[in-house]
Design a protein around this motif. Structure first.
Motif, PDB file in Angstrom:
ATOM      1  N   LEU A 160      -7.114  -2.741  -0.422  1.00  0.00           N
ATOM      2  CA  LEU A 160      -7.798  -1.525   0.014  1.00  0.00           C
ATOM      3  C   LEU A 160      -6.996  -0.788   1.071  1.00  0.00           C
ATOM      4  CD1 LEU A 160     -10.358   0.270   0.026  1.00  0.00           C
ATOM      5  CD2 LEU A 160     -11.289  -1.292   1.764  1.00  0.00           C
ATOM      6  N   MET A 161      -6.443  -1.535   2.022  1.00  0.00           N
ATOM      7  CA  MET A 161      -5.650  -0.928   3.088  1.00  0.00           C
ATOM      8  C   MET A 161      -4.451  -0.176   2.512  1.00  0.00           C
ATOM      9  SD  MET A 161      -3.989  -2.701   6.497  1.00  0.00           S
ATOM     10  CE  MET A 161      -2.970  -3.866   5.621  1.00  0.00           C
ATOM     11  N   PHE A 162      -3.704  -0.840   1.625  1.00  0.00           N
ATOM     12  CA  PHE A 162      -2.507  -0.184   1.085  1.00  0.00           C
ATOM     13  C   PHE A 162      -2.836   0.881   0.049  1.00  0.00           C
ATOM     14  CE2 PHE A 162      -0.476  -3.899   3.039  1.00  0.00           C
ATOM     15  CZ  PHE A 162       0.402  -3.208   3.862  1.00  0.00           C
ATOM     16  N   GLN A 163      -3.966   0.775  -0.638  1.00  0.00           N
ATOM     17  CA  GLN A 163      -4.395   1.862  -1.528  1.00  0.00           C
ATOM     18  C   GLN A 163      -4.646   3.132  -0.730  1.00  0.00           C
ATOM     19  OE1 GLN A 163      -7.811   0.027  -3.289  1.00  0.00           O
ATOM     20  NE2 GLN A 163      -6.644  -0.945  -4.938  1.00  0.00           N
ATOM     21  N   ASN A 164      -5.269   2.986   0.431  1.00  0.00           N
ATOM     22  CA  ASN A 164      -5.528   4.144   1.287  1.00  0.00           C
ATOM     23  C   ASN A 164      -4.232   4.745   1.823  1.00  0.00           C
ATOM     24  OD1 ASN A 164      -8.439   4.843   1.717  1.00  0.00           O
ATOM     25  ND2 ASN A 164      -8.549   2.652   2.081  1.00  0.00           N
ATOM     26  N   MET A 218       1.476  -6.048  -3.020  1.00  0.00           N
ATOM     27  CA  MET A 218       1.943  -4.674  -2.958  1.00  0.00           C
ATOM     28  C   MET A 218       2.279  -4.171  -4.365  1.00  0.00           C
ATOM     29  SD  MET A 218       2.410  -1.985  -1.288  1.00  0.00           S
ATOM     30  CE  MET A 218       2.384  -2.343   0.416  1.00  0.00           C
ATOM     31  N   ARG A 219       2.874  -5.056  -5.151  1.00  0.00           N
ATOM     32  CA  ARG A 219       3.206  -4.630  -6.514  1.00  0.00           C
ATOM     33  C   ARG A 219       1.957  -4.263  -7.303  1.00  0.00           C
ATOM     34  NH1 ARG A 219       8.579  -5.507  -7.615  1.00  0.00           N
ATOM     35  NH2 ARG A 219       9.623  -6.977  -6.248  1.00  0.00           N
ATOM     36  N   ASP A 220       0.868  -5.016  -7.124  1.00  0.00           N
ATOM     37  CA  ASP A 220      -0.394  -4.700  -7.803  1.00  0.00           C
ATOM     38  C   ASP A 220      -0.924  -3.345  -7.357  1.00  0.00           C
ATOM     39  OD1 ASP A 220      -0.272  -7.152  -9.096  1.00  0.00           O
ATOM     40  OD2 ASP A 220      -1.742  -8.116  -7.782  1.00  0.00           O
ATOM     41  N   VAL A 221      -0.888  -3.087  -6.061  1.00  0.00           N
ATOM     42  CA  VAL A 221      -1.385  -1.816  -5.530  1.00  0.00           C
ATOM     43  C   VAL A 221      -0.525  -0.666  -6.049  1.00  0.00           C
ATOM     44  CG1 VAL A 221      -1.737  -0.451  -3.435  1.00  0.00           C
ATOM     45  CG2 VAL A 221      -2.423  -2.856  -3.489  1.00  0.00           C
ATOM     46  N   ILE A 222       0.783  -0.851  -6.048  1.00  0.00           N
ATOM     47  CA  ILE A 222       1.663   0.200  -6.567  1.00  0.00           C
ATOM     48  C   ILE A 222       1.336   0.467  -8.031  1.00  0.00           C
ATOM     49  CG2 ILE A 222       4.057   0.731  -7.199  1.00  0.00           C
ATOM     50  CD1 ILE A 222       4.864  -0.557  -4.500  1.00  0.00           C
ATOM     51  N   GLY A 223       1.087  -0.595  -8.801  1.00  0.00           N
ATOM     52  CA  GLY A 223       0.703  -0.419 -10.197  1.00  0.00           C
ATOM     53  C   GLY A 223      -0.580   0.380 -10.340  1.00  0.00           C
ATOM     54  N   GLU A 224      -1.525   0.185  -9.423  1.00  0.00           N
ATOM     55  CA  GLU A 224      -2.788   0.906  -9.462  1.00  0.00           C
ATOM     56  C   GLU A 224      -2.634   2.376  -9.103  1.00  0.00           C
ATOM     57  OE1 GLU A 224      -5.723  -1.078  -7.045  1.00  0.00           O
ATOM     58  OE2 GLU A 224      -5.287  -3.005  -7.991  1.00  0.00           O
ATOM     59  N   VAL A 225      -1.782   2.704  -8.140  1.00  0.00           N
ATOM     60  CA  VAL A 225      -1.650   4.095  -7.703  1.00  0.00           C
ATOM     61  C   VAL A 225      -0.568   4.859  -8.468  1.00  0.00           C
ATOM     62  CG1 VAL A 225      -2.529   3.585  -5.391  1.00  0.00           C
ATOM     63  CG2 VAL A 225      -0.059   3.634  -5.777  1.00  0.00           C
ATOM     64  N   LEU A 226       0.230   4.149  -9.258  1.00  0.00           N
ATOM     65  CA  LEU A 226       1.319   4.799  -9.992  1.00  0.00           C
ATOM     66  C   LEU A 226       0.849   5.947 -10.892  1.00  0.00           C
ATOM     67  CD1 LEU A 226       4.345   4.845 -10.343  1.00  0.00           C
ATOM     68  CD2 LEU A 226       4.114   3.113 -12.136  1.00  0.00           C
ATOM     69  N   PRO A 227      -0.254   5.805 -11.641  1.00  0.00           N
ATOM     70  CA  PRO A 227      -0.695   6.953 -12.454  1.00  0.00           C
ATOM     71  C   PRO A 227      -0.982   8.200 -11.614  1.00  0.00           C
ATOM     72  CG  PRO A 227      -1.790   4.952 -13.191  1.00  0.00           C
ATOM     73  CD  PRO A 227      -1.051   4.607 -11.915  1.00  0.00           C
ATOM     74  N   ARG A 228      -1.556   8.013 -10.421  1.00  0.00           N
ATOM     75  CA  ARG A 228      -1.811   9.154  -9.530  1.00  0.00           C
ATOM     76  C   ARG A 228      -0.497   9.772  -9.066  1.00  0.00           C
ATOM     77  NH1 ARG A 228      -5.077   8.004  -4.241  1.00  0.00           N
ATOM     78  NH2 ARG A 228      -5.611   6.286  -5.594  1.00  0.00           N
ATOM     79  N   ALA A 229       0.479   8.927  -8.735  1.00  0.00           N
ATOM     80  CA  ALA A 229       1.789   9.442  -8.322  1.00  0.00           C
ATOM     81  C   ALA A 229       2.423  10.242  -9.452  1.00  0.00           C
ATOM     82  CB  ALA A 229       2.707   8.289  -7.910  1.00  0.00           C
ATOM     83  N   ILE A 230       2.365   9.716 -10.655  1.00  0.00           N
ATOM     84  CA  ILE A 230       2.941  10.414 -11.808  1.00  0.00           C
ATOM     85  C   ILE A 230       2.244  11.749 -12.035  1.00  0.00           C
ATOM     86  CG2 ILE A 230       3.207  10.311 -14.330  1.00  0.00           C
ATOM     87  CD1 ILE A 230       3.678   7.237 -13.935  1.00  0.00           C
ATOM     88  N   SER A 231       0.909  11.761 -11.930  1.00  0.00           N
ATOM     89  CA  SER A 231       0.178  13.015 -12.154  1.00  0.00           C
ATOM     90  C   SER A 231       0.483  14.060 -11.075  1.00  0.00           C
ATOM     91  CB  SER A 231      -1.329  12.761 -12.240  1.00  0.00           C
ATOM     92  OG  SER A 231      -1.875  12.458 -10.974  1.00  0.00           O
ATOM     93  N   HIS A 232       0.920  13.615  -9.899  1.00  0.00           N
ATOM     94  CA  HIS A 232       1.320  14.537  -8.826  1.00  0.00           C
ATOM     95  C   HIS A 232       2.833  14.782  -8.818  1.00  0.00           C
ATOM     96  CE1 HIS A 232      -2.702  13.616  -7.199  1.00  0.00           C
ATOM     97  NE2 HIS A 232      -2.562  14.735  -6.501  1.00  0.00           N
ATOM     98  N   SER A 233       3.538  14.264  -9.816  1.00  0.00           N
ATOM     99  CA  SER A 233       5.000  14.385  -9.907  1.00  0.00           C
ATOM    100  C   SER A 233       5.693  13.808  -8.677  1.00  0.00           C
ATOM    101  CB  SER A 233       5.422  15.838 -10.121  1.00  0.00           C
ATOM    102  OG  SER A 233       4.865  16.333 -11.308  1.00  0.00           O
ATOM    103  N   VAL A 234       5.184  12.683  -8.194  1.00  0.00           N
ATOM    104  CA  VAL A 234       5.744  12.009  -7.026  1.00  0.00           C
ATOM    105  C   VAL A 234       6.455  10.743  -7.485  1.00  0.00           C
ATOM    106  CG1 VAL A 234       5.168  10.773  -4.895  1.00  0.00           C
ATOM    107  CG2 VAL A 234       4.015  12.925  -5.425  1.00  0.00           C
ATOM    108  N   ASN A 235       7.707  10.591  -7.073  1.00  0.00           N
ATOM    109  CA  ASN A 235       8.480   9.385  -7.352  1.00  0.00           C
ATOM    110  C   ASN A 235       8.102   8.328  -6.324  1.00  0.00           C
ATOM    111  OD1 ASN A 235      10.485   7.707  -8.476  1.00  0.00           O
ATOM    112  ND2 ASN A 235      11.910   8.343  -6.871  1.00  0.00           N
ATOM    113  N   LEU A 236       7.657   7.170  -6.800  1.00  0.00           N
ATOM    114  CA  LEU A 236       7.208   6.094  -5.935  1.00  0.00           C
ATOM    115  C   LEU A 236       8.205   4.947  -6.023  1.00  0.00           C
ATOM    116  CD1 LEU A 236       4.906   4.983  -4.139  1.00  0.00           C
ATOM    117  CD2 LEU A 236       3.692   4.375  -6.232  1.00  0.00           C
ATOM    118  N   SER A 237       8.809   4.574  -4.885  1.00  0.00           N
ATOM    119  CA  SER A 237       9.792   3.485  -4.910  1.00  0.00           C
ATOM    120  C   SER A 237       9.393   2.379  -3.945  1.00  0.00           C
ATOM    121  CB  SER A 237      11.183   4.018  -4.574  1.00  0.00           C
ATOM    122  OG  SER A 237      11.219   4.566  -3.276  1.00  0.00           O
ATOM    123  N   TYR A 238       9.857   1.164  -4.273  1.00  0.00           N
ATOM    124  CA  TYR A 238       9.548  -0.039  -3.499  1.00  0.00           C
ATOM    125  C   TYR A 238      10.859  -0.733  -3.182  1.00  0.00           C
ATOM    126  CZ  TYR A 238       7.654  -4.729  -2.583  1.00  0.00           C
ATOM    127  OH  TYR A 238       7.332  -5.934  -2.021  1.00  0.00           O
TER     128      TYR A 238
END
Length: 150
Positions: free
Chosen positions: A38-42, A1-21
């Motif tokens: 793939l499942m958690f990226q989606n 999950m940490r790897d997936v969060i690392g992958e989607v974090l730039p998208r969250a930042i570009s959308h001004s979305v705070n992502l927490s775990y």
């Protein structure tokens, strides 16, 4: 999950979305790592796309199952659309108003879950937004000791 969060974090930042775990412990899931990612990226991609400012990932143990919940603070889904949410090519009213997407993301999520014997569900929490949860049964996960950072 940490790897997936690392992958989607730039998208969250570009959308001004705070992502927490949020997780009390670390867990290892006995599954195909690529399909799990793939499942958690989606799931996270949708939460970031339709959320407003907050996306939370909660990992907890309930009734000997590992439950991973992804909550967003978006508009949620009409109650009558919830049963169709994981069908191929289904796009809810809010999704249809946006040009992006084909309606395959959550059907992929459901298929990956089925292949591993997991279950997936979505609901509109009372406080708003959408919650997509993946339930991993006993025998398909284990707690993992994490070495302290020195």
């Amino acid at each position: 999950m940490r790897d997936v969060i690392g992958e989607v974090l730039p998208r969250a930042i570009s959308h001004s979305v705070n992502l927490s775990y949020v997780a009390r412990e670390e867990y290892q899931v006995l599954a195909d790592k690529g399909l799990l990612a793939l499942m958690f990226q989606n799931i996270l991609g949708n939460a970031i796309k339709y959320g407003r400012k907050e996306v939370e990932v909660h990992v907890l143990v309930r009734d000997q199952s590992l439950v991973i919940k992804v909550l967003d603070d978006g508009p949620g889904v009409d109650e009558d659309e919830l049963p169709q949410l994981f069908e191929r090519f289904f796009r809810g009213q809010d999704a249809k108003q946006q040009a992006e997407g084909s309606g395959l993301g959550l059907s992929i999520v459901r298929r990956v879950a089925e292949l591993h014997g997991f279950s997936v569900a979505a609901c509109n929490p009372v406080e708003g937004g959408l919650c997509v949860s993946v339930t991993i049964p006993a025998g398909s996960w284990e707690s993992v000791e994490v070495a302290p950072i020195s």
